[in-house]
Design a protein around this motif. Structure first.
Motif, mmCIF file in Angstrom:
data_model
loop_
_atom_site.group_PDB
_atom_site.id
_atom_site.type_symbol
_atom_site.label_atom_id
_atom_site.label_comp_id
_atom_site.label_asym_id
_atom_site.label_seq_id
_atom_site.Cartn_x
_atom_site.Cartn_y
_atom_site.Cartn_z
ATOM 1 N N THR A 48 0.841 -1.179 0.000
ATOM 2 C CA THR A 48 0.000 0.000 0.000
ATOM 3 C C THR A 48 0.882 1.236 0.000
ATOM 4 O O THR A 48 2.089 1.169 0.197
ATOM 5 C CB THR A 48 -0.901 0.030 1.245
ATOM 6 N N THR A 49 0.254 2.391 -0.202
ATOM 7 C CA THR A 49 1.008 3.644 -0.172
ATOM 8 C C THR A 49 1.668 3.845 1.178
ATOM 9 O O THR A 49 2.806 4.316 1.278
ATOM 10 C CB THR A 49 0.065 4.834 -0.479
ATOM 11 N N ASP A 50 0.972 3.479 2.263
ATOM 12 C CA ASP A 50 1.552 3.606 3.600
ATOM 13 C C ASP A 50 2.767 2.696 3.748
ATOM 14 O O ASP A 50 3.754 3.059 4.388
ATOM 15 C CB ASP A 50 0.512 3.258 4.669
ATOM 16 N N ASP A 51 2.698 1.487 3.148
ATOM 17 C CA ASP A 51 3.833 0.581 3.232
ATOM 18 C C ASP A 51 5.091 1.197 2.636
ATOM 19 O O ASP A 51 6.196 1.007 3.134
ATOM 20 C CB ASP A 51 3.540 -0.734 2.489
ATOM 21 N N LEU A 52 4.909 1.948 1.548
ATOM 22 C CA LEU A 52 6.058 2.530 0.873
ATOM 23 C C LEU A 52 6.770 3.566 1.732
ATOM 24 O O LEU A 52 7.922 3.892 1.504
ATOM 25 C CB LEU A 52 5.619 3.181 -0.443
ATOM 26 N N LYS A 53 6.076 4.094 2.728
ATOM 27 C CA LYS A 53 6.656 5.132 3.573
ATOM 28 C C LYS A 53 7.345 4.575 4.810
ATOM 29 O O LYS A 53 7.984 5.309 5.558
ATOM 30 C CB LYS A 53 5.568 6.117 4.008
ATOM 31 N N LYS A 54 7.218 3.265 5.059
ATOM 32 C CA LYS A 54 7.795 2.690 6.264
ATOM 33 C C LYS A 54 9.314 2.657 6.147
ATOM 34 O O LYS A 54 9.860 2.388 5.090
ATOM 35 C CB LYS A 54 7.254 1.273 6.478
ATOM 36 N N LYS B 143 11.035 13.738 2.437
ATOM 37 C CA LYS B 143 11.131 15.160 2.131
ATOM 38 C C LYS B 143 11.503 15.423 0.671
ATOM 39 O O LYS B 143 11.064 16.408 0.083
ATOM 40 C CB LYS B 143 12.177 15.807 3.049
ATOM 41 N N ASN B 144 12.292 14.514 0.083
ATOM 42 C CA ASN B 144 12.857 14.789 -1.239
ATOM 43 C C ASN B 144 12.328 13.920 -2.372
ATOM 44 O O ASN B 144 12.569 14.227 -3.533
ATOM 45 C CB ASN B 144 14.383 14.633 -1.178
ATOM 46 N N VAL B 145 11.657 12.836 -2.032
ATOM 47 C CA VAL B 145 11.136 11.952 -3.075
ATOM 48 C C VAL B 145 9.619 12.071 -3.100
ATOM 49 O O VAL B 145 8.934 11.588 -2.196
ATOM 50 C CB VAL B 145 11.566 10.492 -2.816
ATOM 51 N N GLN B 146 9.120 12.741 -4.095
ATOM 52 C CA GLN B 146 7.685 12.958 -4.239
ATOM 53 C C GLN B 146 7.173 12.147 -5.420
ATOM 54 O O GLN B 146 7.418 12.499 -6.574
ATOM 55 C CB GLN B 146 7.387 14.455 -4.442
ATOM 56 N N ALA B 147 6.495 11.062 -5.119
ATOM 57 C CA ALA B 147 5.973 10.195 -6.173
ATOM 58 C C ALA B 147 4.574 10.628 -6.579
ATOM 59 O O ALA B 147 3.763 11.034 -5.747
ATOM 60 C CB ALA B 147 5.948 8.746 -5.685
ATOM 61 N N THR B 148 4.292 10.551 -7.870
ATOM 62 C CA THR B 148 2.973 10.882 -8.385
ATOM 63 C C THR B 148 2.015 9.720 -8.139
ATOM 64 O O THR B 148 2.324 8.577 -8.493
ATOM 65 C CB THR B 148 3.036 11.174 -9.892
ATOM 66 N N ILE B 149 0.891 10.002 -7.519
ATOM 67 C CA ILE B 149 -0.119 8.972 -7.272
ATOM 68 C C ILE B 149 -1.012 8.849 -8.501
ATOM 69 O O ILE B 149 -1.559 9.845 -8.987
ATOM 70 C CB ILE B 149 -0.965 9.306 -6.026
ATOM 71 N N ALA B 150 -1.140 7.633 -9.016
ATOM 72 C CA ALA B 150 -1.909 7.415 -10.239
ATOM 73 C C ALA B 150 -3.383 7.739 -10.025
ATOM 74 O O ALA B 150 -3.978 7.329 -9.028
ATOM 75 C CB ALA B 150 -1.754 5.964 -10.691
ATOM 76 N N HIS C 298 -3.640 0.333 -8.851
ATOM 77 C CA HIS C 298 -3.298 1.598 -8.198
ATOM 78 C C HIS C 298 -2.016 1.448 -7.376
ATOM 79 O O HIS C 298 -1.112 2.294 -7.431
ATOM 80 C CB HIS C 298 -4.453 2.054 -7.314
ATOM 81 N N ASN C 299 -1.921 0.371 -6.615
ATOM 82 C CA ASN C 299 -0.727 0.150 -5.804
ATOM 83 C C ASN C 299 0.497 -0.120 -6.658
ATOM 84 O O ASN C 299 1.600 0.339 -6.345
ATOM 85 C CB ASN C 299 -0.961 -1.014 -4.840
ATOM 86 N N LYS C 300 0.329 -0.853 -7.737
ATOM 87 C CA LYS C 300 1.447 -1.148 -8.636
ATOM 88 C C LYS C 300 2.001 0.134 -9.241
ATOM 89 O O LYS C 300 3.223 0.349 -9.258
ATOM 90 C CB LYS C 300 0.984 -2.091 -9.742
ATOM 91 N N LEU C 301 1.120 0.988 -9.738
ATOM 92 C CA LEU C 301 1.582 2.220 -10.371
ATOM 93 C C LEU C 301 2.160 3.190 -9.347
ATOM 94 O O LEU C 301 3.095 3.939 -9.649
ATOM 95 C CB LEU C 301 0.431 2.879 -11.137
ATOM 96 N N SER C 302 1.637 3.168 -8.132
ATOM 97 C CA SER C 302 2.200 4.006 -7.067
ATOM 98 C C SER C 302 3.610 3.546 -6.715
ATOM 99 O O SER C 302 4.518 4.359 -6.520
ATOM 100 C CB SER C 302 1.302 3.958 -5.826
ATOM 101 N N ILE D 171 14.367 1.600 -14.743
ATOM 102 C CA ILE D 171 14.278 1.636 -13.283
ATOM 103 C C ILE D 171 13.391 0.556 -12.704
ATOM 104 O O ILE D 171 13.687 -0.034 -11.676
ATOM 105 C CB ILE D 171 13.791 3.008 -12.811
ATOM 106 N N PHE D 172 12.289 0.242 -13.345
ATOM 107 C CA PHE D 172 11.338 -0.685 -12.699
ATOM 108 C C PHE D 172 10.601 -1.470 -13.758
ATOM 109 O O PHE D 172 10.162 -0.929 -14.756
ATOM 110 C CB PHE D 172 10.344 0.104 -11.861
ATOM 111 N N ARG D 173 10.502 -2.733 -13.490
ATOM 112 C CA ARG D 173 9.678 -3.602 -14.350
ATOM 113 C C ARG D 173 8.714 -4.339 -13.453
ATOM 114 O O ARG D 173 9.116 -5.065 -12.566
ATOM 115 C CB ARG D 173 10.553 -4.606 -15.123
ATOM 116 N N GLY D 174 7.408 -4.120 -13.665
ATOM 117 C CA GLY D 174 6.410 -4.689 -12.791
ATOM 118 C C GLY D 174 6.172 -6.140 -13.075
ATOM 119 O O GLY D 174 6.633 -6.697 -14.033
#
Length: 331
Positions: free
Chosen positions: A35-41, A144-151, A291-295, A328-331
């Motif tokens: 989830t998006t929250d997981d990415l912030k841990k 603070k420095n990595v701002q990802a675009t939410i799909a 949504h989670n994959k693209l995030s 950078i990333f291959r899903g």
């Protein structure tokens, strides 16, 4: 630069899969995506950081050392990467050869040093934050420095349409077979068994009770333990059998296959007892996973861009960090 992610494989109870195949498959997809929250841990950030350089062009020519057996001398803004740390880091970077492993381990420590220097230079963090909790300090720096675009919904729907076949469950088949076993390198025996297989297929087709005849021949000739059950293999989905057998099996329609299937084990006379085609899942079923994959993909891209900037701004000697952002990333 390429970032790796781990995609756990899931083992499904095939006997209970058919009635709710779409729902169970959907739950598997959702369960493996963060989830998006997981990415912030902090622990999640740390994993991304440690892996961020792991699929660089790992050519040991990019790593400067006086011999193949030495650990390299690498500095970041005049600070040398401790060779003891490199030796300890090697265990986290399995590779095809020693040079690649050393390259990946050294590169990971360079990234960590870049992040440490960035923490020290960040007014809201500084040396006190690093000394108190290094991983939390890195996490705060990235927040603070990595701002990802939410799909948004439109992007997710477009991704679904462009990759619609990825959201279809695998077909499920109920199969029985007769295995005429032979070593893979015995050409003469294989020619003989192939002829025998066609003769048994004809015998089954010409019998007044083909099903009973199949069971009898399986018990008489099959080299597979399934002969005790008349050759029945039960319910099969993709990934359960050897590739050369599976590639032909899932193309078959219900009924006795007109030709035997050859595998490393010999020749298989196959009857498909039942076949349930894959189910196309709707956008509504898979939208959380998309949504989670693209995030996650956006986060990886933003993190790579940030690391790329830090590397370009630093004075790095002893290693050539050639970043490949397009991969950078291959899903």
């Amino acid at each position: 630069m390429t970032v790796n992610t781990y995609h756990p494989s899931h083992h499904v109870n095939h006997e209970s899969k058919a009635p709710n195949a779409a729902m169970e498959n959907n739950e598997d997809i959702i369960r493996i995506m963060p989830t998006t929250d997981d990415l912030k841990k902090p622990h999640s950030d740390q994993e991304f950081i440690e892996r961020a350089m792991s699929e660089e062009r790992s050519n040991h020519k990019n790593l400067i050392a006086s011999s193949r057996d030495e650990l390299p001398s690498v500095t970041v803004n005049g600070v040398m990467i401790d060779r003891t740390d490199i030796a300890q880091e090697l265990q986290y970077h399995p590779a095809a050869n020693k040079e690649d492993a050393v390259f990946l381990a050294t590169q990971a420590l360079v990234v960590r040093e870049l992040l440490r220097l960035a923490v020290l230079a960040e007014p809201s963090l500084g040396i006190s934050a690093w000394q108190q909790d290094e991983e939390q300090a890195i996490s705060n720096l990235i927040d603070k420095n990595v701002q990802a675009t939410i799909a948004d919904t439109a992007t997710c729907e477009r991704y679904y349409q462009q990759n619609i076949t990825d959201f279809k469950t695998d077909p499920i088949m109920s199969v029985r077979h007769i295995l005429l076993a032979c070593a893979p390198d015995d050409g003469d025996e294989r020619l003989k068994l192939k002829k025998n297989a066609y003769e048994l297929i004809e015998q089954i087709n010409n019998d007044a009770n083909p099903s009973a005849q199949f069971i009898e021949l399986a018990r008489q000739y099959s080299a597979c333990p399934s002969r005790e059950q008349g050759g029945e293999l039960g319910v099969i989905d993709k990934g359960q059998t050897v590739p050369e057998f599976e590639s032909h099996l899932f193309k078959l329609d219900k009924g006795l296959a007109p030709s035997p299937i050859e595998s490393r084990y010999g020749f298989h006379i196959v009857e498909v007892l039942d076949k349930q085609p894959g189910i196309q899942m709707t956008y509504e079923q898979v939208s959380p996973a998309i949504h989670n994959k693209l995030s996650q993909q956006a986060f990886h891209q933003a993190l790579c861009d940030y690391l790329f900037t830090l590397a370009n701004e630093a004075n790095i000697e002893g290693i050539e960090m050639s970043l490949e952002q397009e991969n950078i990333f291959r899903g």
